[in-house]
Enzyme design. Structure first.
Site, mmCIF file in Angstrom:
data_model
loop_
_atom_site.group_PDB
_atom_site.id
_atom_site.type_symbol
_atom_site.label_atom_id
_atom_site.label_comp_id
_atom_site.label_asym_id
_atom_site.label_seq_id
_atom_site.Cartn_x
_atom_site.Cartn_y
_atom_site.Cartn_z
ATOM 1 N N SER A 95 0.834 -1.198 0.000
ATOM 2 C CA SER A 95 0.000 0.000 0.000
ATOM 3 C C SER A 95 0.874 1.255 0.000
ATOM 4 C CB SER A 95 -0.957 -0.047 1.195
ATOM 5 O OG SER A 95 -1.951 0.944 1.104
ATOM 6 N N ASP A 217 -10.021 -4.074 -5.933
ATOM 7 C CA ASP A 217 -9.397 -3.398 -4.800
ATOM 8 C C ASP A 217 -10.082 -2.048 -4.629
ATOM 9 O OD1 ASP A 217 -7.777 -2.070 -2.986
ATOM 10 O OD2 ASP A 217 -5.897 -2.733 -3.888
ATOM 11 N N HIS A 245 -7.485 -5.227 -0.632
ATOM 12 C CA HIS A 245 -6.270 -4.422 -0.652
ATOM 13 C C HIS A 245 -5.098 -5.097 0.057
ATOM 14 C CE1 HIS A 245 -4.179 -0.682 -1.297
ATOM 15 N NE2 HIS A 245 -3.972 -0.480 0.001
#
Length: 267
Positions: A95, A217, A245
């Site tokens: 991320s 996502d 995610h």
């Protein structure tokens, strides 16, 4: 301050193998990689850590001034690499950590020799000619909700971020991770994350790079993965058959296969 203690640094795997650094995203800690470590430990030296303000880091080292920009988190990465005297490590960032890794590699190119970007996003807010997945009012609402009721926000958002509604235990784990983070420190990290715009930083990448995206996502739609791939010449884009995610938890076998395949190709 001892960097190993400050960032709760953990080193495992083959001490003679190439080094892989695993870096967690917002609201998480190094435990998010527990299903990845076994796939790497036999051949690689695996380094994990918690950003200051996360996990079991030294919370007394937190500074809002430092961590109000991604550069502050990139300094954590560089200082961990310096403390361990890492050279040409492979940085695996999940991320927002994917972009933190880009900054760290630019700051200390001798320390990081390759990047793996897991569900990266250089900008979460839509812009002209760019889809980040959120409008500016969306992000304002998200941050306002987080700041006014962090525990409630965590309970509501964790299942959305994780996806996989048929596997509620995954959302529960992410919620628990969020809830274990100090709300004031989480507020700073959230603003730094969701208001960041690191698109131009992608142009600085000069190392082999793997971009991993998921088929679905809610945080980083596939347009983002395509943008990151286009922006880094020579990068490899793999679309995992995964939802949510956090593919290292929801689809660990596919995620690990992609990472180890990339690592094998670096030799």
């Amino acid at each position: 301050m001892d960097i190993a203690r400050r960032n709760n640094v953990t080193v495992t795997g083959d001490p003679q193998g190439p080094t892989v650094v695993l870096a967690h995203g917002f609201g998480c800690d190094q435990n998010m990689w527990r299903l990845t470590v076994p796939a790497l430990a036999e051949r690689y030296r695996v380094v994990m850590f918690d950003y200051v303000g996360s996990g079991r880091s030294e919370l007394s080292a937190f500074s809002e001034a430092r961590y109000s920009s991604l550069d502050g988190y990139a300094r954590d990465v560089v200082e961990v690499c310096e403390a361990l005297d890492l050279r040409d490590a492979v940085f695996v960032g999940h991320s927002v950590s994917a972009m933190i890794g880009v900054l760290a590699a630019d700051t200390a190119p001798e320390r990081i020799g390759a990047l793996v970007m897991v569900a990266p996003s250089p900008r979460y807010i839509d812009d002209t000619g760019y889809r980040g997945g959120f409008s500016a009012p969306d992000i304002d609402e998200l941050l306002t909700s987080l700041e006014s009721n962090y525990l409630g926000w965590s309970a509501a958002m964790a299942p959305v971020i994780m996806g996989n509604p048929d596997r509620p235990e995954l959302g529960d784990e992410l919620r628990n991770s969020f809830c274990a983070t100090d709300p004031d420190m989480a507020r700073v990290f959230a603003r730094t994350t969701f208001l960041s715009d690191s698109r131009d930083d992608l142009k600085s990448v000069r190392v082999p790079t793997l971009v991993l995206e998921c088929t679905q996502d809610a945080i980083a739609p596939r347009e983002v993965g395509a943008f990151v791939h286009r922006s880094i010449p020579g990068s490899t884009l793999i679309t995992l058959d995964a939802i949510g995610h956090c593919p290292q938890l929801s689809a660990p076998e596919a995620t690990n296969e992609a990472i180890t395949g990339f690592l094998a190709g670096l030799r």
